[in-house]
Motif scaffolding. Structure first.
Motif, short mmCIF file in Angstrom:
data_model
loop_
_atom_site.label_atom_id
_atom_site.label_comp_id
_atom_site.label_asym_id
_atom_site.label_seq_id
_atom_site.Cartn_x
_atom_site.Cartn_y
_atom_site.Cartn_z
N LEU A 2 -54.73 21.07 -101.67
CA LEU A 2 -54.83 22.40 -102.19
C LEU A 2 -53.26 23.14 -102.46
N GLY A 32 -55.33 28.93 -101.43
CA GLY A 32 -55.73 27.72 -100.67
C GLY A 32 -56.05 27.92 -99.43
N TYR A 33 -55.40 29.02 -98.57
CA TYR A 33 -56.17 29.26 -97.35
C TYR A 33 -57.38 29.35 -97.17
N CYS A 72 -59.47 26.16 -97.62
CA CYS A 72 -59.21 25.49 -96.50
C CYS A 72 -60.44 25.87 -95.29
N LYS A 118 -63.32 23.67 -94.08
CA LYS A 118 -63.53 23.43 -92.54
C LYS A 118 -64.76 23.84 -91.71
N SER A 124 -59.82 16.44 -94.17
CA SER A 124 -58.44 16.60 -94.20
C SER A 124 -57.95 17.24 -95.33
N VAL A 125 -56.94 18.26 -94.89
CA VAL A 125 -56.32 19.11 -95.73
C VAL A 125 -54.75 18.96 -95.91
N PHE A 179 -51.56 20.85 -98.03
CA PHE A 179 -51.23 22.20 -98.77
C PHE A 179 -50.17 21.89 -99.67
N GLY A 206 -50.85 28.08 -92.44
CA GLY A 206 -51.65 26.88 -92.89
C GLY A 206 -52.10 25.95 -91.90
N GLY A 212 -55.34 23.13 -91.69
CA GLY A 212 -54.50 22.28 -92.61
C GLY A 212 -53.84 21.14 -91.75
N ASP A 213 -53.97 19.94 -92.17
CA ASP A 213 -53.41 18.73 -91.80
C ASP A 213 -51.83 18.60 -92.02
N TYR A 261 -48.46 19.73 -95.01
CA TYR A 261 -47.93 20.93 -95.74
C TYR A 261 -46.61 20.32 -96.45
#
Length: 231
Positions: A51, A60-61, A64, A68, A74-75, A77, A90, A95-96, A98
């Motif tokens: 994202l 993107g937040y 996410c 979720k 899984s994300v 960013f 994030g 988020g997983d 970044y």
């Protein structure tokens, strides 16, 4: 084949990432806005979402959080913002990983592989899936309804597993066929799939004519409509 949702509004960067992911053997669906991404996510099952933070109609937040709330996809960013507060935000919302722009594509590919391996390990540890009065034991390969064992054929088991591991997701007929045949040399068409859906409903539903678990999404396919937990 792992399916990845890529949300990036920069056309050149999006195409470059999409090409690299496909070159690694992943199936990629690309979106350029929050609205488009939500539509894709709500209609398909993804193993990972990449994202961009800044998007023309949101960020993107928000995506996410939306993802979720439905499952633990899984994300990763992507953003030009590298301030600690943005990183923490994030990760705090689920988020997983970044990665800050500009980045090397090889680095992104490595991080994607790490997240997919982590997810595979978590799925391996989750041995029992529960949805109301239905339980699926992945270790024993058995299904239970109201704590009583339900006999399932191999394909019925694969079909139920596909539904319960993608709860609330509308799965197309093609997606279901791929998941249950797993590239095996098995003759399977949409009519046969309909037969297996009916048989599975007969076994898990209270009233197969008014299904509460396996519901039909007209024009798309089918969806497991109940929450699923794992342990």
């Amino acid at each position: 084949m792992n399916k990845i949702l890529l949300v990036e509004d920069d056309e050149a960067l999006g195409l470059a990432i999409e090409f690299s992911l496909k070159n690694e053997g992943y199936e990629v669906v690309r979106a350029t806005s929050v609205k488009e991404a939500k539509c894709q996510f709500d209609e398909q099952a993804f193993d990972l979402a990449i994202l961009d933070i800044g998007l023309p109609d949101g960020n993107g937040y928000d995506l996410c959080l939306h993802f979720k709330q439905q499952n633990d996809t899984s994300v990763v960013f992507l953003t030009a913002l590298d301030e600690e507060a943005n990183v923490v935000m994030g990760l705090d919302i689920g988020g997983d990983d970044y990665i800050t722009k500009p980045f090397r594509v090889k680095e992104l590919m490595s991080r994607v592989k790490v997240q997919l391996r982590k997810q595979a390990r978590l799925e391996a540890y989750s041995k029992i899936l529960t949805s109301e009065n239905i339980q699926l034991d992945l270790n024993l390969i058995k299904c239970y309804k109201d704590q009583e064992s339900i006999p399932l054929t191999n394909l019925e088991y694969k079909l139920l597993l596909a539904f319960m591991t993608n709860a609330h997701k509308a799965l197309t007929r093609d997606e279901l066929l791929m998941k249950i045949t797993n590239d095996d040399e098995v003759f399977f068409d949409e009519n046969t799939l309909s037969v297996y859906i009916r048989r599975l409903r007969d076994k898990v539903e209270v009233d197969p004519k008014k299904p509460q678990f396996i519901v039909t999404e007209r024009g798309i396919g089918y969806r497991w409509s109940k929450d699923v937990s794992s342990k």
